[in-house]
Design a protein around this motif. Structure first.
Motif, PDB file in Angstrom:
ATOM      1  N   GLN A  36       5.754   6.388  -5.427  1.00 26.17           N
ATOM      2  CA  GLN A  36       5.888   5.100  -4.732  1.00 26.17           C
ATOM      3  C   GLN A  36       5.177   3.992  -5.500  1.00 26.17           C
ATOM      4  OE1 GLN A  36       4.221   6.019  -0.877  1.00 26.17           O
ATOM      5  NE2 GLN A  36       6.259   6.036   0.042  1.00 26.17           N
ATOM      6  N   ALA A  37       4.050   4.326  -6.133  1.00 27.08           N
ATOM      7  CA  ALA A  37       3.321   3.324  -6.918  1.00 27.08           C
ATOM      8  C   ALA A  37       4.194   2.782  -8.042  1.00 27.08           C
ATOM      9  CB  ALA A  37       2.035   3.924  -7.483  1.00 27.08           C
ATOM     10  N   VAL A  38       4.891   3.675  -8.742  1.00 28.72           N
ATOM     11  CA  VAL A  38       5.776   3.248  -9.820  1.00 28.72           C
ATOM     12  C   VAL A  38       6.926   2.413  -9.269  1.00 28.72           C
ATOM     13  CG1 VAL A  38       7.362   4.041 -11.625  1.00 28.72           C
ATOM     14  CG2 VAL A  38       5.184   5.227 -11.270  1.00 28.72           C
ATOM     15  N   THR A  39       7.573   2.913  -8.240  1.00 27.56           N
ATOM     16  CA  THR A  39       8.723   2.224  -7.653  1.00 27.56           C
ATOM     17  C   THR A  39       8.356   0.829  -7.158  1.00 27.56           C
ATOM     18  OG1 THR A  39       9.659   4.341  -6.983  1.00 27.56           O
ATOM     19  CG2 THR A  39      10.512   2.385  -5.868  1.00 27.56           C
ATOM     20  N   GLU A  40       7.286   0.741  -6.390  1.00 32.15           N
ATOM     21  CA  GLU A  40       6.888  -0.550  -5.812  1.00 32.15           C
ATOM     22  C   GLU A  40       6.317  -1.498  -6.862  1.00 32.15           C
ATOM     23  OE1 GLU A  40       7.467  -1.645  -2.401  1.00 32.15           O
ATOM     24  OE2 GLU A  40       8.853  -0.050  -2.981  1.00 32.15           O
ATOM     25  N   THR A  41       5.676  -0.975  -7.891  1.00 33.34           N
ATOM     26  CA  THR A  41       5.183  -1.837  -8.964  1.00 33.34           C
ATOM     27  C   THR A  41       6.348  -2.496  -9.681  1.00 33.34           C
ATOM     28  OG1 THR A  41       3.167  -0.533  -9.276  1.00 33.34           O
ATOM     29  CG2 THR A  41       3.858  -1.913 -11.118  1.00 33.34           C
ATOM     30  N   CYS A  42       7.368  -1.722  -9.987  1.00 34.16           N
ATOM     31  CA  CYS A  42       8.533  -2.290 -10.671  1.00 34.16           C
ATOM     32  C   CYS A  42       9.305  -3.251  -9.769  1.00 34.16           C
ATOM     33  CB  CYS A  42       9.433  -1.173 -11.182  1.00 34.16           C
ATOM     34  SG  CYS A  42       8.682  -0.220 -12.522  1.00 34.16           S
ATOM     35  N   ARG A  43       9.324  -2.983  -8.483  1.00 36.78           N
ATOM     36  CA  ARG A  43      10.054  -3.843  -7.541  1.00 36.78           C
ATOM     37  C   ARG A  43       9.293  -5.132  -7.238  1.00 36.78           C
ATOM     38  NH1 ARG A  43      10.694  -4.933  -2.102  1.00 36.78           N
ATOM     39  NH2 ARG A  43       8.968  -3.634  -1.427  1.00 36.78           N
ATOM     40  N   LEU A  44       8.002  -5.026  -6.973  1.00 38.75           N
ATOM     41  CA  LEU A  44       7.215  -6.176  -6.517  1.00 38.75           C
ATOM     42  C   LEU A  44       6.543  -6.964  -7.639  1.00 38.75           C
ATOM     43  CD1 LEU A  44       5.508  -4.509  -3.428  1.00 38.75           C
ATOM     44  CD2 LEU A  44       7.384  -6.168  -3.413  1.00 38.75           C
ATOM     45  N   ARG A  45       6.354  -6.329  -8.779  1.00 43.17           N
ATOM     46  CA  ARG A  45       5.679  -6.970  -9.910  1.00 43.17           C
ATOM     47  C   ARG A  45       4.323  -7.583  -9.514  1.00 43.17           C
ATOM     48  NH1 ARG A  45       8.033  -5.344 -14.635  1.00 43.17           N
ATOM     49  NH2 ARG A  45      10.282  -5.358 -14.408  1.00 43.17           N
ATOM     50  N   PRO A  46       3.395  -6.761  -9.003  1.00 39.45           N
ATOM     51  CA  PRO A  46       2.082  -7.299  -8.655  1.00 39.45           C
ATOM     52  C   PRO A  46       1.311  -7.682  -9.914  1.00 39.45           C
ATOM     53  CG  PRO A  46       2.041  -4.917  -8.554  1.00 39.45           C
ATOM     54  CD  PRO A  46       3.477  -5.316  -8.801  1.00 39.45           C
ATOM     55  N   ASP A  47       0.233  -8.434  -9.739  1.00 38.73           N
ATOM     56  CA  ASP A  47      -0.617  -8.817 -10.864  1.00 38.73           C
ATOM     57  C   ASP A  47      -1.546  -7.681 -11.276  1.00 38.73           C
ATOM     58  OD1 ASP A  47       0.295 -11.564 -10.955  1.00 38.73           O
ATOM     59  OD2 ASP A  47      -0.761 -11.806  -9.052  1.00 38.73           O
ATOM     60  N   LEU A  48      -1.788  -6.742 -10.360  1.00 44.73           N
ATOM     61  CA  LEU A  48      -2.692  -5.622 -10.625  1.00 44.73           C
ATOM     62  C   LEU A  48      -2.337  -4.468  -9.705  1.00 44.73           C
ATOM     63  CD1 LEU A  48      -5.475  -4.771 -12.099  1.00 44.73           C
ATOM     64  CD2 LEU A  48      -6.484  -5.260  -9.883  1.00 44.73           C
ATOM     65  N   GLU A  66       0.873  -1.174   0.000  1.00 40.04           N
ATOM     66  CA  GLU A  66       0.000   0.000   0.000  1.00 40.04           C
ATOM     67  C   GLU A  66       0.906   1.219   0.000  1.00 40.04           C
ATOM     68  OE1 GLU A  66      -2.883  -0.029   3.202  1.00 40.04           O
ATOM     69  OE2 GLU A  66      -2.808  -2.220   3.220  1.00 40.04           O
ATOM     70  N   VAL A  67       0.672   2.126  -0.944  1.00 41.34           N
ATOM     71  CA  VAL A  67       1.492   3.335  -1.040  1.00 41.34           C
ATOM     72  C   VAL A  67       0.582   4.554  -1.119  1.00 41.34           C
ATOM     73  CG1 VAL A  67       3.426   2.118  -2.115  1.00 41.34           C
ATOM     74  CG2 VAL A  67       1.688   3.198  -3.551  1.00 41.34           C
ATOM     75  N   HIS A  68       1.162   5.726  -0.823  1.00 41.20           N
ATOM     76  CA  HIS A  68       0.315   6.922  -0.752  1.00 41.20           C
ATOM     77  C   HIS A  68       0.601   7.968  -1.819  1.00 41.20           C
ATOM     78  CE1 HIS A  68       3.846   8.201   1.567  1.00 41.20           C
ATOM     79  NE2 HIS A  68       3.510   9.415   1.209  1.00 41.20           N
ATOM     80  N   ASP A  69       1.488   7.684  -2.768  1.00 47.34           N
ATOM     81  CA  ASP A  69       1.686   8.633  -3.861  1.00 47.34           C
ATOM     82  C   ASP A  69       2.076   7.891  -5.137  1.00 47.34           C
ATOM     83  OD1 ASP A  69       4.648   8.536  -4.251  1.00 47.34           O
ATOM     84  OD2 ASP A  69       4.712   9.439  -2.254  1.00 47.34           O
TER      85      ASP A  69
END
Length: 138
Positions: free
Chosen positions: A38-50, A32-35
């Protein structure tokens, strides 16, 4: 297991979304991110499905975050919009142009009687969108 990242500047919204999604054992909120940054950074790091993404956020708004995610680490994105006024509709269409898959109104006024219906609709959409293969948007 469907892995979801939630990006919203409202802690209350993040908690509500996490609670809604946790009702299904096949969905896991991995971050869970608040900006938008962070959404871009964590998406690239964690590779979520959605990624579930708000449009109006600090540091980097949702539109720019969609563009960055789709150009660096393409991931299915569901945009949640706080309201459906003309400006928000314009932003929602831009998000779709940039690569987001769908737009849904944020759950509001969660009362006990409607909680299961809202949860079911959100989980169904998450499960559907997470299966869609997306491509780079340069």
């Amino acid at each position: 297991m469907i892995r979801v990242l939630i990006a919203d500047d409202s802690m209350v919204t993040r908690v509500v979304l996490r609670d809604l999604l946790s009702l299904d054992p096949g969905v896991e909120v991995v971050a869970e991110v608040h900006d938008g940054f962070q959404a871009v950074t964590e998406t690239c790091r964690l590779r979520p499905d959605l990624v579930i993404l708000d449009i109006i956020m600090p540091v980097m708004d949702g539109l720019m975050a969609v563009r960055e995610i789709m150009s660096t680490c393409p991931t299915p994105i569901l945009i949640l919009s706080a309201n459906v006024d003309a400006e928000e509709n314009r932003h929602a269409f831009q998000a779709i142009q940039y690569g987001a898959l769908d737009v849904m109104e944020k759950p509001e006024g969660l009362v006990h009687e409607t909680f299961p219906e809202i949860a079911a609709a959100l989980v169904e959409k998450v499960k559907f969108l997470a299966r869609i293969r997306v491509m780079h948007h340069f």
